[in-house]
Enzyme design. Structure first.
Site: not given
Length: 144
Positions: A79, A118
């Site tokens: 992303h 993450h």
């Protein structure tokens, strides 16, 4: 919602919406974006599947993410990589008027850490890789 905006929709909608304002610029920009993402997506896939870094919930005891990640591995953040790639291309093509897109790209990365999918280093790597690809494609150093 910020994280979702990094799912790829913005990377498609923004270049296509440029046709409404400046069709000639849009054509050139879309070719640049397509070239850059034709390099970025395979690199992302290869890195994820070679490095196979586990996500935070798998390695941090008693940690639960807020959302379920779209793929198995954590490094680098796709992303963030895609968001910074688009931001870099926008700034290189449209100048200072496009700098606010870096705020969006940063928020996409930050949201991935806040959602628990993450580590911060995944985000930093994604931002560096996306920015680097944007620069290399924009300068013609890398081309398809």
């Amino acid at each position: 919602m910020i994280s979702r905006s990094g799912d790829g929709y913005t990377q498609i909608i923004l270049p296509l919406s440029l046709f409404l304002v400046a069709p000639i610029l849009a054509h050139q920009f879309i070719l640049l974006v397509l070239t850059a993402f034709a390099i970025e997506r395979p690199l992302y896939f290869v890195l994820k599947n070679i490095l196979k870094r586990r996500r935070p919930p798998e390695v941090v005891p008693d940690f639960t993410s807020i959302i379920r990640a779209s793929d198995q591995f954590s490094f680098p953040s796709g992303h963030t990589m895609a968001a910074f790639l688009l931001a870099g291309l926008c700034v290189s093509q449209f100048g200072a008027v496009a700098w606010p897109i870096y705020i969006w790209a940063s928020l996409v990365g930050f949201s991935r850490v806040m959602l628990g999918v993450h580590f911060p280093s995944d985000i930093l790597a994604g931002a560096c890789l996306g920015s680097s690809i944007a620069y290399l494609v924009d300068t013609g150093t890398i081309a398809l």
